[in-house]
Motif scaffolding. Structure first.
Motif, PDB file in Angstrom:
ATOM      1  N   ASP A  62       0.839  -1.204   0.000  1.00  0.00           N
ATOM      2  CA  ASP A  62       0.000   0.000   0.000  1.00  0.00           C
ATOM      3  C   ASP A  62       0.873   1.252   0.000  1.00  0.00           C
ATOM      4  OD1 ASP A  62      -2.386  -1.354  -0.052  1.00  0.00           O
ATOM      5  OD2 ASP A  62      -2.775  -1.179   2.108  1.00  0.00           O
ATOM      6  N   ARG A  65       2.478   1.838  -3.397  1.00  0.00           N
ATOM      7  CA  ARG A  65       1.569   2.457  -4.363  1.00  0.00           C
ATOM      8  C   ARG A  65       1.454   3.962  -4.127  1.00  0.00           C
ATOM      9  NH1 ARG A  65      -0.714  -2.854  -4.215  1.00  0.00           N
ATOM     10  NH2 ARG A  65      -1.759  -2.516  -2.216  1.00  0.00           N
ATOM     11  N   HIS A  68       4.498   5.551  -5.549  1.00  0.00           N
ATOM     12  CA  HIS A  68       4.411   5.645  -7.011  1.00  0.00           C
ATOM     13  C   HIS A  68       3.669   6.918  -7.423  1.00  0.00           C
ATOM     14  CE1 HIS A  68       4.033   4.486 -11.186  1.00  0.00           C
ATOM     15  NE2 HIS A  68       2.712   4.624 -11.098  1.00  0.00           N
ATOM     16  N   GLU A  69       2.604   7.246  -6.704  1.00  0.00           N
ATOM     17  CA  GLU A  69       1.848   8.457  -7.021  1.00  0.00           C
ATOM     18  C   GLU A  69       2.709   9.705  -6.820  1.00  0.00           C
ATOM     19  OE1 GLU A  69      -1.566   8.273  -4.512  1.00  0.00           O
ATOM     20  OE2 GLU A  69      -2.453   6.560  -5.570  1.00  0.00           O
ATOM     21  N   ALA A 103       3.259  -2.486  -8.210  1.00  0.00           N
ATOM     22  CA  ALA A 103       2.944  -1.187  -7.617  1.00  0.00           C
ATOM     23  C   ALA A 103       3.754  -0.053  -8.220  1.00  0.00           C
ATOM     24  CB  ALA A 103       3.179  -1.240  -6.107  1.00  0.00           C
TER      25      ALA A 103
END
Length: 319
Positions: A62, A65, A68-69, A103
């Motif tokens: 989580d 991810r 990554h944003e 991810a």
């Protein structure tokens, strides 16, 4: 083009951290754009089971991810994801590798202890080398392992010890506060690891002892009596050896509730900071004694907020 926008991700036993930075190889500068940390406890139970727990893996992915944003938003050109002790030890690490690839779109590198030590040394000494004399002994105290690396401009000797804040908490420190017998058992593990490490790394050559990572920075905040976690005051802080040891002893003796009330202690470290204090105390004592035996005197300890993340970022820019 000398300036490269890079992302460095360090996934350890207790936390996963992200640094996004602009690195100018020609000027030799690294400028932070984003530096963040999440306590995900990936190493939960690994020392006992040899496996990454499903809930720990879910927490970590989580966070990946979300990272990554951040990378997408900031226009990162290159990413390096480094995983360390807990993942090295886990039989099901392929699940972790597959999850990170999905991810972030990059393969995590499960690095050996000597590479972890090299990256930590590069990150720490890149800032401190102009202020302090070497040789430096850089100590990266993590959740599952602790790396020791000695050198002046480059690493000359390094070792990874399988002692850390999460590992020793799960193995020994079960009461609140831990009993004398539990502390003695944890001490025995650290002393045995240091005995082996001293055969590889000449601890007595240390001129400047540098501590890295969350346990050390928290114990520095404790020694300084801060009213909040202040990265600027902690980074580069110079403490007397006796002050460091007193901070460690006090933290180790506290109850969980007493630790939780400290304004600079991350909630994710409340359960494991006692073991971190024990490891740091034992390392500082051992280095002090080895330096004295070699005819010198260790009088100060330096804390750095620049660590393996910075080393990873430099390594990305230099590829």
């Amino acid at each position: 083009m000398p300036v490269t926008r890079v992302a460095a991700i360090d996934c350890g036993t207790n936390s996963i951290r992200l640094l996004v930075a602009d690195v100018d190889r020609d000027a030799g500068t690294l400028v932070d754009l984003e530096r963040t940390n999440e306590v995900v406890r990936l190493g939960q139970g690994v020392d006992r089971t040899g496996l990454l727990a499903p809930e720990a893996l879910a927490r970590t992915l989580d966070a990946a991810r979300r990272y990554h944003e951040v990378c997408e938003r900031l226009g990162v050109e290159a990413v390096r994801f480094v995983a360390t002790s807990a993942t090295r030890d886990a039989r099901n690490r392929d699940e972790f590798v597959t999850g990170v690839r999905a991810a972030l779109g990059v393969d995590p590198e499960v690095v050996a202890g000597d590479e972890e030590a090299r990256l930590s040394f590069r990150g720490a000494t890149g800032v401190l080398a102009s202020r302090f004399d070497g040789p430096f002994l850089v100590v990266d105290l993590g959740g599952g392992s602790t790396e020791l690396v000695l050198g002046t401009q480059v690493p000359e000797a390094a070792v990874s010890m399988d002692v850390g804040s999460v590992r020793l908490t799960e193995r020994h420190l079960h009461d609140d506060p831990p009993t004398a017998a539990q502390v003695a058992a944890a001490d025995a593990d650290v002393h045995a690891a240091l005995d082996a490490a001293a055969r590889v790394v000449p601890l007595g050559r240390t001129v400047t002892l540098v501590g890295l990572a969350g346990s050390v920075t928290t114990l520095t905040a404790h020694a300084l009596g801060l009213d909040r976690y202040d990265r600027d005051r902690i980074d580069g802080a110079v403490l007397g050896v006796d002050d460091v040891l007193a901070s460690c002893e006090d933290m180790l003796a506290r109850t969980r509730d007493e630790r939780a009330a400290l304004p600079y202690l991350h909630p994710g470290r409340v359960d494991v900071i006692g073991a971190g204090a024990l490891v740091w105390r034992d390392v500082v004592r051992r280095v002090r004694d080895e330096v004295a035996a070699a005819g010198g005197a260790l009088t100060r300890v330096v804390t750095s907020e620049h660590d393996i993340l910075d080393g990873i970022a430099w390594s990305v820019a230099e590829r």
